[in-house]
Design an enzyme around this catalytic site. Structure first.
Site, mmCIF file in Angstrom:
data_model
loop_
_atom_site.group_PDB
_atom_site.id
_atom_site.type_symbol
_atom_site.label_atom_id
_atom_site.label_comp_id
_atom_site.label_asym_id
_atom_site.label_seq_id
_atom_site.Cartn_x
_atom_site.Cartn_y
_atom_site.Cartn_z
ATOM 1 N N LYS A 128 -41.996 -60.261 62.213
ATOM 2 C CA LYS A 128 -42.511 -59.834 63.510
ATOM 3 C C LYS A 128 -43.940 -60.336 63.626
ATOM 4 O O LYS A 128 -44.619 -60.524 62.614
ATOM 5 C CB LYS A 128 -42.489 -58.305 63.619
ATOM 6 C CG LYS A 128 -42.517 -57.783 65.040
ATOM 7 C CD LYS A 128 -41.170 -57.818 65.715
ATOM 8 C CE LYS A 128 -41.278 -57.468 67.180
ATOM 9 N NZ LYS A 128 -39.955 -57.289 67.787
ATOM 10 N N ASP A 168 -41.188 -60.022 72.922
ATOM 11 C CA ASP A 168 -41.119 -58.569 72.724
ATOM 12 C C ASP A 168 -41.999 -57.995 73.838
ATOM 13 O O ASP A 168 -42.222 -58.678 74.851
ATOM 14 C CB ASP A 168 -41.633 -58.177 71.320
ATOM 15 C CG ASP A 168 -41.366 -56.711 70.976
ATOM 16 O OD1 ASP A 168 -40.207 -56.365 70.739
ATOM 17 O OD2 ASP A 168 -42.313 -55.899 70.962
HETATM 18 P P1 NDP Z 1 -41.481 -55.270 78.243
HETATM 19 O O1 NDP Z 1 -42.892 -55.626 78.003
HETATM 20 O O2 NDP Z 1 -40.639 -56.150 79.094
HETATM 21 O O3 NDP Z 1 -41.373 -53.788 78.835
HETATM 22 C C1 NDP Z 1 -41.900 -52.682 78.185
HETATM 23 C C2 NDP Z 1 -41.726 -51.467 79.066
HETATM 24 O O4 NDP Z 1 -42.147 -50.328 78.344
HETATM 25 C C3 NDP Z 1 -42.567 -51.525 80.312
HETATM 26 O O5 NDP Z 1 -41.901 -50.797 81.319
HETATM 27 C C4 NDP Z 1 -43.833 -50.797 79.872
HETATM 28 O O6 NDP Z 1 -44.556 -50.238 80.947
HETATM 29 C C5 NDP Z 1 -43.270 -49.725 78.992
HETATM 30 N N1 NDP Z 1 -44.260 -49.335 77.955
HETATM 31 C C6 NDP Z 1 -44.954 -50.146 77.120
HETATM 32 N N2 NDP Z 1 -45.789 -49.436 76.342
HETATM 33 C C7 NDP Z 1 -45.618 -48.164 76.699
HETATM 34 C C8 NDP Z 1 -46.193 -46.945 76.268
HETATM 35 N N3 NDP Z 1 -47.144 -46.917 75.303
HETATM 36 N N4 NDP Z 1 -45.751 -45.809 76.853
HETATM 37 C C9 NDP Z 1 -44.788 -45.841 77.801
HETATM 38 N N5 NDP Z 1 -44.217 -46.964 78.260
HETATM 39 C C10 NDP Z 1 -44.621 -48.101 77.717
HETATM 40 O O7 NDP Z 1 -40.823 -55.095 76.783
HETATM 41 P P2 NDP Z 1 -39.304 -55.138 76.355
HETATM 42 O O8 NDP Z 1 -38.466 -54.540 77.412
HETATM 43 O O9 NDP Z 1 -39.005 -56.485 75.855
HETATM 44 O O10 NDP Z 1 -39.322 -54.182 75.067
HETATM 45 C C11 NDP Z 1 -39.138 -52.775 75.157
HETATM 46 C C12 NDP Z 1 -38.771 -52.219 73.799
HETATM 47 O O11 NDP Z 1 -37.568 -52.852 73.330
HETATM 48 C C13 NDP Z 1 -39.791 -52.467 72.684
HETATM 49 O O12 NDP Z 1 -39.758 -51.388 71.777
HETATM 50 C C14 NDP Z 1 -39.265 -53.716 72.012
HETATM 51 O O13 NDP Z 1 -39.734 -53.821 70.674
HETATM 52 C C15 NDP Z 1 -37.776 -53.439 72.063
HETATM 53 N N6 NDP Z 1 -36.916 -54.599 71.926
HETATM 54 C C16 NDP Z 1 -37.007 -55.662 72.779
HETATM 55 C C17 NDP Z 1 -36.158 -56.726 72.641
HETATM 56 C C18 NDP Z 1 -36.131 -57.841 73.627
HETATM 57 O O14 NDP Z 1 -35.233 -58.672 73.534
HETATM 58 N N7 NDP Z 1 -37.030 -57.897 74.588
HETATM 59 C C19 NDP Z 1 -35.211 -56.816 71.517
HETATM 60 C C20 NDP Z 1 -35.127 -55.610 70.724
HETATM 61 C C21 NDP Z 1 -35.983 -54.569 70.918
HETATM 62 P P3 NDP Z 1 -45.793 -51.026 81.637
HETATM 63 O O15 NDP Z 1 -45.163 -51.933 82.631
HETATM 64 O O16 NDP Z 1 -46.610 -49.965 82.213
HETATM 65 O O17 NDP Z 1 -46.484 -51.761 80.511
#
Ligand code: NDP
Length: 447
Positions: A128, A168
């Site tokens: 990572k 991510d």
């Molecule tokens: P994005 O950046 O596309 O979206 C993240 C989302 O989570 C946004 O809506 C963001 O809100 C919200 N968020 C971020 N930080 C916080 C926080 N501290 N408290 C509350 N909400 C928060 O990321 P992904 O969708 O890609 O990833 C989301 C999760 O999934 C992560 O844990 C990631 O590690 C996991 N993941 C992702 C994969 C992928 O293929 N993308 C694969 C496997 C796991 P805001 O818009 O306000 O920032």
């Protein structure tokens, strides 16, 4: 020494050697605690000190990322790549840009990635990376200059057969594009060194949708086993990023109704069902706040703060935002309101207390390393297509993804049952993911 004692002593060492890295401690504890029965049956893992080795990254790279903002000022961020395990394939795992990033977060994510990648059945090790850079509020040019500086250092440590990063939190198609461009320029090679690429330059169809779709496929398999389906189910999805959006899309395609979504400021509740086109417009195109949804759809209500989303009544909850977003209180609220399934789209979104409460209340709980493995699985398929210099159709990639998720469900269920913990998918996922890696480490000798 008994297996239990070995696990305790390894965990103590981890606490001592990695001070202040709370998320990493939490992830290690959860995995180690599941492994007692496996060590009982396989004392060779203890003799070869597999646990001591697996909790220590093969390599940690930490570097300065200097860049110039639009005002001409020099900014300095910190970059990370933790290459945790290459036992079953080249290092593979995403890159996160978020102000909360520090070594402990990257280590937790890299450690989880080892087992997740193993569960996919593909040849991928665990890694990572990331930076404490915050893309929010930055111009396109600033994001580009940052990504170029980040890759100027990172490109010395990665490669199509060595380490293949992906996106991510905070790293989507735009950032992958800028990083790929810089890698190509410096190394003078056009190779599949990153996944999540654009479709015209080596990306795979279904990669954008993969994590969210995969999450829903695995839940669908679990529901099928109970003689049920998504049809008519009410679903809550936290987050509104890549994972949340495509999980919502697939739930809707399968006849479920998503009534709540969130971002890091608050959550929206729309009893008529979330209109996903509006969310995509706000979050993917305009990069604005989820709150804006309510000015377009009067049926919806916005509440400040994210935790309240778990008080929304639902049959299925899909936490898809970030680590530790679903705590004991949230878990109690979900169970009280009759929620039957929680599946983690995000990495470690449920606190240990939250997970215990859900399981005590007979809520089926699918942990992230199994439930969100669809993203890295399609990344693995992207690598396969890049090696062949050939692109699959959407239907083929989607069918492969579905097949992988169904197999993950079967494998983790079987592992849980084999070790006397039927229905405990945390234990099942940890064991099924671990054994393959441990056996490979045994075969490679002490390296
Ligand atoms: P994005 O950046 O596309 O979206 C993240 C989302 O989570 C946004 O809506 C963001 O809100 C919200 N968020 C971020 N930080 C916080 C926080 N501290 N408290 C509350 N909400 C928060 O990321 P992904 O969708 O890609 O990833 C989301 C999760 O999934 C992560 O844990 C990631 O590690 C996991 N993941 C992702 C994969 C992928 O293929 N993308 C694969 C496997 C796991 P805001 O818009 O306000 O920032």
């Amino acid at each position: 020494m008994s297996s239990k004692k070995v696990i305790e002593s390894v965990y103590e060492q981890v606490l001592k050697r990695n001070p202040g890295e709370n998320e990493f401690h939490q992830a290690v504890k959860e995995v180690l605690e599941s492994l007692t029965p496996v060590l009982d049956e396989n004392p060779q893992y203890i003799d070869s000190r597999i646990l001591e080795r697996i909790v220590e990254p093969e390599r940690v790279i930490m570097f300065r990322v200097p860049w110039i903002d639009d005002a001409g000022k020099v900014q300095v961020n910190r970059g990370f790549r933790v290459q945790f395990s290459s036992a079953i394939g080249p290092y593979k795992g995403g890159i996160r840009f978020h102000p909360s990033v520090y070594l402990g977060i990257i280590k937790f994510l890299g450690f989880e990635q080892i087992f997740k990648n193993s569960l996919t059945g593909l040849m991928m090790g665990g890694a990572k990376g990331g930076s404490d850079f915050d893309p929010k509020g930055k111009s396109n040019n600033e994001v580009m200059r940052f990504c170029q500086s980040f890759m100027t250092e990172l490109c010395k440590h990665i490669g199509a057969d060595t380490d293949v990063p992906a996106g991510d939190i905070g790293v989507g198609g735009r950032e992958v594009g800028y990083m790929f461009g810089q890698y190509k320029r410096i190394r003078n090679e056009f190779v599949g060194v990153l996944t999540g690429k654009g479709l015209q330059w080596g990306g795979s169809l279904v990669r954008t949708e993969a994590t969210g779709y995969g999450l829903v496929y695995i839940v669908d398999e679990l529901l099928k086993e109970k003689g049920e389906s998504f049809e008519g189910k009410t679903v809550t999805v936290s987050g509104s990023g890549n994972v949340a959006i495509y999980a919502t899309e697939k739930v809707q395609q399968l006849g479920g109704k998503v009534v709540a979504m969130s971002d890091s400021n608050g959550y929206i509740f729309d009893p008529q069902g979330i209109k996903l086109d509006t969310v995509k417009q706000i979050k993917e195109i305009e990069r604005k706040r989820i709150k804006e949804y309510c000015s377009i759809h009067k049926s919806a209500k916005y509440t400040e703060g994210c935790n309240g989303i778990w008080t929304v009544k639902c049959d299925i909850a899909l936490p898809c935002a970030t680590q530790n977003e679903l705590d004991g209180e949230g878990a109690k609220a979900l169970a009280k309101n009759g929620c039957k399934v929680v599946a983690e789209g995000a990495n470690m979104p449920t606190t240990p207390e939250g997970a215990d409460i859900l399981m005590e209340n007979k809520v089926a709980f699918l942990p992230g390393k199994a439930a969100n493995a669809g993203g890295v699985a399609v990344s693995g398929l992207e690598m396969a297509q890049n090696s062949q210099r050939y692109a699959w159709t959407f239907e083929r990639a989607d069918a492969e993804l579905k097949n992988i998720m169904v197999n993950i469900y079967k494998n983790i269920s079987a592992a849980a049952e084999q070790y006397g913990q039927k229905g405990n998918y945390i234990v099942g996922a940890n064991i099924a993911g671990f054994v393959k890696v441990a056996d490979s480490m045994m075969a490679h000798g002490v390296v």
